[in-house]
Enzyme design. Structure first.
Site, short mmCIF file in Angstrom:
data_model
loop_
_atom_site.label_atom_id
_atom_site.label_comp_id
_atom_site.label_asym_id
_atom_site.label_seq_id
_atom_site.Cartn_x
_atom_site.Cartn_y
_atom_site.Cartn_z
N HIS A 77 0.82 -1.21 0.00
CA HIS A 77 0.00 0.00 0.00
C HIS A 77 0.86 1.26 0.00
O HIS A 77 1.95 1.28 0.56
CB HIS A 77 -1.01 0.00 1.16
N ASP A 79 -0.28 4.40 1.01
CA ASP A 79 -0.60 5.42 2.02
C ASP A 79 0.13 5.17 3.33
O ASP A 79 0.59 4.07 3.61
CB ASP A 79 -2.11 5.47 2.26
N ASP A 107 6.22 1.54 6.41
CA ASP A 107 4.89 0.92 6.29
C ASP A 107 4.08 1.82 5.36
O ASP A 107 3.54 2.81 5.81
CB ASP A 107 4.27 0.81 7.68
N GLU A 140 -5.04 1.89 2.80
CA GLU A 140 -5.01 0.67 3.61
C GLU A 140 -5.19 1.02 5.08
O GLU A 140 -5.88 0.33 5.82
CB GLU A 140 -3.67 -0.06 3.41
N GLU A 141 -4.59 2.11 5.49
CA GLU A 141 -4.53 2.45 6.92
C GLU A 141 -5.86 2.97 7.46
O GLU A 141 -5.99 3.14 8.67
CB GLU A 141 -3.44 3.52 7.15
N ASP A 164 3.61 -6.39 3.64
CA ASP A 164 3.13 -5.38 4.59
C ASP A 164 3.20 -5.88 6.03
O ASP A 164 2.21 -5.87 6.75
CB ASP A 164 1.68 -4.99 4.22
N HIS A 353 3.51 3.01 12.88
CA HIS A 353 2.44 3.87 13.39
C HIS A 353 2.92 4.70 14.59
O HIS A 353 2.11 5.12 15.41
CB HIS A 353 1.17 3.06 13.78
ZN ZN Z 1 0.90 -1.33 6.39
#
Ligand code: ZN
Length: 388
Positions: A77, A79, A107, A140-141, A164, A353
């Site tokens: 992904h 984003d 990520d 995705e997030e 991922d 994150h």
């Molecule tokens: Zn991810």
């Protein structure tokens, strides 16, 4: 062998292009340009317009070199989570981190970089390979939205890999089903000092309901959380409305249903205890619950084609890859549900994150080497099936 300098530079370039969810256009255009230069037929689907984003998923179809070989998918992904704008990567030897003000976006830009570097190597080194559908998804997030709205008519492959997760030694083949909850708790407004007996506190109902709930890790397959709670205007008002959201996840559908019912029951039981009558009108505490299925569990068996391919490639390299279950959901949950059998391979992203996110490039190199071997083996298998 992969080109370590090149993949590292690509990662550094990609993380410096802002692409928080729904604003992936710039990185999408860059990836489109790279893939077109590499000879792919690239389309951007209309997922962006369906989710309020500024671009859709990038689908790059690379031709294969083996007649009749079945296409294989590779997906990551584009984003990132917030704070993710203005990323300034700091390189310390093999470790890439940020200046501490943003996430890195490894990520999942490490996944994007692994896919591109692998295909470059296949092409440069004339490794016979199957056609490849590289799918670079959006959003995705924020609920796997790009994957959910992926235009499957543009994707030829019906099996493949998602890149991922963290450790390249792990292949995630199982993931949970997830329910999202929106709760509205209704009480009755009243003056807290003058007429408290004429009010019902929605805050008290929420507190009692939450206190009765099993939350956190319920068992090895199941988790639950109340993540947001909002309510109240002033200390002298008995609050008549609290809004809460939460989630529950489980690898087991029955356990997820049981946990979902349990959480709703705790709140409704708490609400039912409260009732007041003012001027002949009776009001009861009340709860409205909206449960939305975020995604369905994935469970790709070790005997499946894609898992065999990864494990056999690892064995050929003298490495060990373990299959395991994740507590998180990813695009692979959606792809599996939609008929593309896939598992999730790690790329080296760490502490994701958070603004402490970092990546050891040696892990990313290992993931790319492994992916190159996977594609090589897949090609050999396809050639053998086609009769040499
Ligand atoms: Zn991810």
């Amino acid at each position: 062998m992969i080109n370590q300098e090149r993949i590292k530079n690509l990662l550094l370039e990609l993380v410096q292009i802002d692409s928080v969810s729904r604003k992936e256009r710039e990185v999408a255009e860059r990836i489109r340009a790279i893939c077109e230069e590499m000879g792919a037929e690239v389309e951007i689907d209309d997922a962006g317009s369906k989710v309020g984003g500024n671009t859709g998923n990038v689908i790059a179809r690379f031709p294969g070199t083996i007649p009749g070989a079945e296409p294989i998918m590779m997906s990551a992904h584009m984003d990132t989570v917030v704070p993710g704008e203005g990323v300034r990567p700091v390189v310390e030897g093999d470790i890439i981190r940020t200046d501490g003000t943003t996430v890195l976006g490894g990520d999942d830009k490490s996944g994007c970089a692994v896919i591109i570097e692998t295909i470059r190597c296949l092409q440069e080194q004339n490794v016979p390979h199957a056609p490849i559908d590289a799918v670079f998804s959006i959003c995705e997030e924020v609920g796997l939205l790009g994957a959910k709205h992926l235009d499957l008519s543009k994707v030829r492959a019906r099996y493949g890999l998602v890149f991922d997760s963290d450790d390249p030694g792990f292949l995630f083949t199982k993931g949970p089903s997830s329910n999202h909850f929106e709760f509205k708790i209704f009480g009755l407004e009243s003056h807290a000092g003058v007429a408290p007996e004429q009010g019902i506190s929605a805050i008290k109902i929420a507190a009692e309901g939450i206190a009765a709930m099993k939350l956190g890790r319920i068992d090895e397959e199941t988790t639950a959380n109340i993540g947001v709670i909002r309510g109240g205007e002033a200390t002298n008002i008995i609050t008549n409305l609290v809004l809460m959201s939460g989630e529950a996840r489980s690898l087991d559908e029955d356990k997820l249903n049981a946990q979902t019912e349990h959480m709703i029951k705790c709140l409704t039981d708490a609400a039912e205890k409260y009732e007041v009558t003012v001027a002949g009108v009776t009001t009861k505490g009340r709860v409205e619950s909206v449960v939305t299925r975020e995604y369905f569990a994935m469970d790709v068996p070790d005997s499946s084609r894609v898992v065999r391919l990864v494990l056999d490639a690892a064995t050929r390299m003298g490495l060990e890859v373990k299959t395991l279950a994740s507590g998180g959901g990813c695009d692979a949950n959606i792809f599996n549900k939609n008929g593309i059998e896939c598992a999730n391979l790690g790329t080296g992203m760490r502490a994701i994150h958070t603004v402490k996110e970092w990546l050891d490039v040696k892990d990313m190199y290992a993931a790319a080497e492994m992916t190159l071997e996977i594609m090589r083996l897949n090609g050999e298998t396809a050639r053998a099936a086609a009769g040499g």
